[in-house]
Each structure stands twice: as structure tokens, then as C-alpha cells.
Scaffold this motif. Structure first.
Motif, PDB file in Angstrom:
ATOM      1  N   GLY A 128       4.829   9.855 -15.289  1.00  0.00           N
ATOM      2  CA  GLY A 128       4.841   8.791 -16.282  1.00  0.00           C
ATOM      3  C   GLY A 128       4.189   7.536 -15.740  1.00  0.00           C
ATOM      4  O   GLY A 128       3.373   7.598 -14.813  1.00  0.00           O
ATOM      5  N   ARG A 129       4.555   6.404 -16.295  1.00  0.00           N
ATOM      6  CA  ARG A 129       3.935   5.126 -15.921  1.00  0.00           C
ATOM      7  C   ARG A 129       4.628   4.553 -14.689  1.00  0.00           C
ATOM      8  O   ARG A 129       5.688   3.942 -14.787  1.00  0.00           O
ATOM      9  CB  ARG A 129       4.029   4.135 -17.077  1.00  0.00           C
ATOM     10  N   VAL A 130       4.024   4.756 -13.531  1.00  0.00           N
ATOM     11  CA  VAL A 130       4.571   4.255 -12.268  1.00  0.00           C
ATOM     12  C   VAL A 130       3.445   3.598 -11.491  1.00  0.00           C
ATOM     13  O   VAL A 130       2.374   4.192 -11.324  1.00  0.00           O
ATOM     14  CB  VAL A 130       5.183   5.388 -11.404  1.00  0.00           C
ATOM     15  N   ARG A 131       3.675   2.379 -11.033  1.00  0.00           N
ATOM     16  CA  ARG A 131       2.699   1.720 -10.173  1.00  0.00           C
ATOM     17  C   ARG A 131       3.432   1.118  -8.973  1.00  0.00           C
ATOM     18  O   ARG A 131       4.650   0.980  -8.983  1.00  0.00           O
ATOM     19  CB  ARG A 131       1.933   0.642 -10.935  1.00  0.00           C
ATOM     20  N   GLY A 132       2.686   0.768  -7.943  1.00  0.00           N
ATOM     21  CA  GLY A 132       3.284   0.239  -6.723  1.00  0.00           C
ATOM     22  C   GLY A 132       2.850  -1.181  -6.452  1.00  0.00           C
ATOM     23  O   GLY A 132       1.762  -1.609  -6.857  1.00  0.00           O
ATOM     24  N   ALA A 133       3.704  -1.946  -5.765  1.00  0.00           N
ATOM     25  CA  ALA A 133       3.418  -3.347  -5.453  1.00  0.00           C
ATOM     26  C   ALA A 133       4.312  -3.786  -4.305  1.00  0.00           C
ATOM     27  O   ALA A 133       5.196  -3.041  -3.864  1.00  0.00           O
ATOM     28  CB  ALA A 133       3.666  -4.225  -6.682  1.00  0.00           C
ATOM     29  N   SER A 134       4.090  -4.987  -3.826  1.00  0.00           N
ATOM     30  CA  SER A 134       5.027  -5.560  -2.859  1.00  0.00           C
ATOM     31  C   SER A 134       6.365  -5.796  -3.557  1.00  0.00           C
ATOM     32  O   SER A 134       6.444  -5.865  -4.790  1.00  0.00           O
ATOM     33  CB  SER A 134       4.485  -6.885  -2.322  1.00  0.00           C
ATOM     34  N   GLN A 175       0.827  -1.208   0.000  1.00  0.00           N
ATOM     35  CA  GLN A 175       0.000   0.000   0.000  1.00  0.00           C
ATOM     36  C   GLN A 175       0.859   1.254   0.000  1.00  0.00           C
ATOM     37  O   GLN A 175       0.556   2.240  -0.680  1.00  0.00           O
ATOM     38  CB  GLN A 175      -0.931   0.008   1.224  1.00  0.00           C
ATOM     39  N   ARG A 176       1.956   1.205   0.758  1.00  0.00           N
ATOM     40  CA  ARG A 176       2.865   2.349   0.770  1.00  0.00           C
ATOM     41  C   ARG A 176       3.469   2.571  -0.610  1.00  0.00           C
ATOM     42  O   ARG A 176       3.620   3.713  -1.072  1.00  0.00           O
ATOM     43  CB  ARG A 176       3.968   2.125   1.805  1.00  0.00           C
ATOM     44  N   ALA A 177       3.805   1.488  -1.290  1.00  0.00           N
ATOM     45  CA  ALA A 177       4.340   1.601  -2.648  1.00  0.00           C
ATOM     46  C   ALA A 177       3.302   2.195  -3.589  1.00  0.00           C
ATOM     47  O   ALA A 177       3.621   3.045  -4.438  1.00  0.00           O
ATOM     48  CB  ALA A 177       4.789   0.239  -3.149  1.00  0.00           C
ATOM     49  N   GLN A 178       2.059   1.779  -3.450  1.00  0.00           N
ATOM     50  CA  GLN A 178       0.992   2.311  -4.294  1.00  0.00           C
ATOM     51  C   GLN A 178       0.763   3.795  -4.020  1.00  0.00           C
ATOM     52  O   GLN A 178       0.560   4.583  -4.958  1.00  0.00           O
ATOM     53  CB  GLN A 178      -0.289   1.514  -4.063  1.00  0.00           C
ATOM     54  N   ASP A 179       0.826   4.189  -2.754  1.00  0.00           N
ATOM     55  CA  ASP A 179       0.639   5.600  -2.403  1.00  0.00           C
ATOM     56  C   ASP A 179       1.781   6.448  -2.972  1.00  0.00           C
ATOM     57  O   ASP A 179       1.553   7.558  -3.473  1.00  0.00           O
ATOM     58  CB  ASP A 179       0.586   5.772  -0.880  1.00  0.00           C
ATOM     59  N   THR A 180       3.003   5.921  -2.892  1.00  0.00           N
ATOM     60  CA  THR A 180       4.154   6.643  -3.445  1.00  0.00           C
ATOM     61  C   THR A 180       4.041   6.749  -4.954  1.00  0.00           C
ATOM     62  O   THR A 180       4.316   7.807  -5.544  1.00  0.00           O
ATOM     63  CB  THR A 180       5.470   5.948  -3.059  1.00  0.00           C
ATOM     64  N   ALA A 181       3.633   5.665  -5.597  1.00  0.00           N
ATOM     65  CA  ALA A 181       3.468   5.679  -7.052  1.00  0.00           C
ATOM     66  C   ALA A 181       2.437   6.718  -7.474  1.00  0.00           C
ATOM     67  O   ALA A 181       2.599   7.385  -8.510  1.00  0.00           O
ATOM     68  CB  ALA A 181       3.065   4.292  -7.541  1.00  0.00           C
ATOM     69  N   ALA A 182       1.398   6.891  -6.677  1.00  0.00           N
ATOM     70  CA  ALA A 182       0.353   7.865  -7.005  1.00  0.00           C
ATOM     71  C   ALA A 182       0.899   9.286  -7.042  1.00  0.00           C
ATOM     72  O   ALA A 182       0.433  10.121  -7.829  1.00  0.00           O
ATOM     73  CB  ALA A 182      -0.791   7.761  -5.997  1.00  0.00           C
ATOM     74  N   THR A 183       1.916   9.555  -6.216  1.00  0.00           N
ATOM     75  CA  THR A 183       2.509  10.903  -6.208  1.00  0.00           C
ATOM     76  C   THR A 183       3.345  11.168  -7.456  1.00  0.00           C
ATOM     77  O   THR A 183       3.696  12.316  -7.735  1.00  0.00           O
ATOM     78  CB  THR A 183       3.400  11.119  -4.962  1.00  0.00           C
ATOM     79  N   LEU A 184       3.656  10.102  -8.203  1.00  0.00           N
ATOM     80  CA  LEU A 184       4.449  10.238  -9.426  1.00  0.00           C
ATOM     81  C   LEU A 184       3.608  10.036 -10.682  1.00  0.00           C
ATOM     82  O   LEU A 184       4.160   9.957 -11.784  1.00  0.00           O
ATOM     83  CB  LEU A 184       5.599   9.216  -9.406  1.00  0.00           C
TER      84      LEU A 184
END
Length: 221
Positions: A56-62, A43-52
Motif C-alpha cells: 500500500g501507500r508507505v514512504r520513509g523519512a526521518s 535512508q533506512r526508512a526509505q529502504d524499508t518502505a520500499a519493501t512494503l
């Protein structure tokens, strides 16, 4: 010889929620690459990806899912969790190009200093653990402050790329080259990674003395 084509590849950044990981992800995404941030906390990775998202194309995952999804995997985690993370992801990283960006450093009242690593360096430790992966060392000496600053359009630095697999080092040099101002430069075999990792202690000392964000430039090449 033409540079490797990265346009169809996915780049994972394990430890992508920290300053260095976020900064590298920002630059790769801005260059048009597909980037997935990995973290112990998806979830933290997804939240960080949302700020970017506007970059461009950034997504978050485990970390495990990010490693599975990627063709090139950058390891940008704290030194004290380095070996444990890599041990846990041996299966996911099998056959992949793994770029170790970790600097084993200590800090005391005299400032930063390089730590002794049994295998010789963080990169060599990664290679000893990930025997089925293609391990390369790179991005050790790049300022996280500059990487993360959207007002900085060019990162004027060379990235020393270390490894024993020519195809893999060429690929990682090309990855560095996608960032404006940055240049991927072959820096020797894996056994030479220690001094490149340790140089970060010198750069931190320079930055503190001169209030700068120092990097490395190789002359006459």
C-alpha cells in the motif's frame, strides 16, 4: 455513534524499521491508510518502505519529518531511547495524537520482566514530556511475528487503548479496527498503562513455553 473516519489521515510509525513498526505499517497500509515510516536514518526508512511498496501507500523519512507529516504518530522505539526521542520531537508532535506502543522490559536468565518507570509507565512518561500532544497508549501486546507475516490474513487479538482524551482514544480504537481480526478496546486511563505494558512480559513467557504468538482477548464485550 459512528466510528471516526481515518481515510484522510496520515499515520506515522516512529521506529518503523524495527519488526513491530514494520508490522504495524504493513497492516495499516494494507487497510488503505497513508503510512510514513520514521527512523533516525531517513535512508533506512526509505529502504524499508520500499519493501512494503506492494502492500500500500508507505514512504520513509526521518523521525522528525515523519512526525511533521502525520496526523497520528505511533512511537515504536526501544525503551532505552524513548525519552530522548520524544524530547527531541516535542515541537513536531505538538497538537498531534501520539500513540505510545513501548514496553519497558528487561531480560535475564529467568526471562522477561517489567521495568520500573519513574512516571509509572512508558505512556505516562510520554505524556509528561509531550505536554502539548494528545497521548494514548496502545498496541503493546501485539505479536510482531504475526504482524509481519504476509501469510497471516487476520490478527486475532484485542488492542487495549488507554488515555484520558475520549476523542483520541476513540480514534486509536478505530485505527486498531482497520486490521482484520483486530479490535480496539478502551482499557482505562493513562494511569492504568503500566499493567498493560507489563503484560507483554507474560505474553513473551507464554510464547516461549508454548511456541506461540499469544495475544489478548477481552470476553463479554
Amino acid at each position: 455513534m459512528s466510528a471516526p473516519d481515518l481515510s484522510s489521515l496520515t499515520i506515522a510509525v516512529l521506529g518503523g524499521t524495527g519488526p513491530q513498526g514494520r508490522g504495524l505499517a504493513r497492516r495499516f497500509a494494507a487497510a488503505g491508510l497513508d503510512v510514513v515510516l520514521g527512523s533516525r536514518d531517513a535512508q533506512r526508512a526509505q529502504d524499508t518502505a520500499a519493501t512494503l511498496a506492494d502492500v500500500g501507500r508507505v514512504r520513509g523519512a526521518s523521525n522528525a519529518d515523519a512526525a511533521t507529516a502525520a496526523d497520528i504518530v505511533l512511537v515504536v522505539v526501544p525503551w532505552d531511547g524513548h525519552a530522548e526521542l520524544l524530547e527531541s520531537l516535542k515541537g513536531e508532535l505538538e497538537g498531534k495524537v501520539v500513540v505510545d506502543c513501548v514496553n519497558p522490559l528487561g531480560f535475564d536468565k529467568q526471562g522477561p520482566y517489567a521495568l520500573r518507570v519513574e512516571e509509572g509507565s512508558a505512556t505516562q512518561q510520554a505524556a509528561a514530556i509531550l505536554t502539548g500532544s494528545r497521548v494514548v497508549g496502545a498496541f503493546h501486546n501485539v505479536s510482531a511475528v504475526l504482524l509481519e507475516d504476509p501469510a497471516v490474513e487476520r490478527i486475532e487479538t484485542d488492542v487495549l487503548v488507554l488515555g484520558d482524551d475520549r476523542e483520541a482514544t476513540d480514534l486509536v480504537q478505530a485505527l486498531a479496527d482497520v486490521v482484520p481480526g483486530m479490535r480496539g478496546m478502551y482499557g482505562g486511563r493513562l494511569r492504568n498503562a503500566h499493567q498493560v505494558e507489563a503484560l507483554t512480559a507474560n505474553l513473551i513467557a507464554i510464547n516461549r513455553r508454548y511456541k506461540a504468538h499469544a495475544g489478548v482477548r477481552v470476553t463479554d464485550v
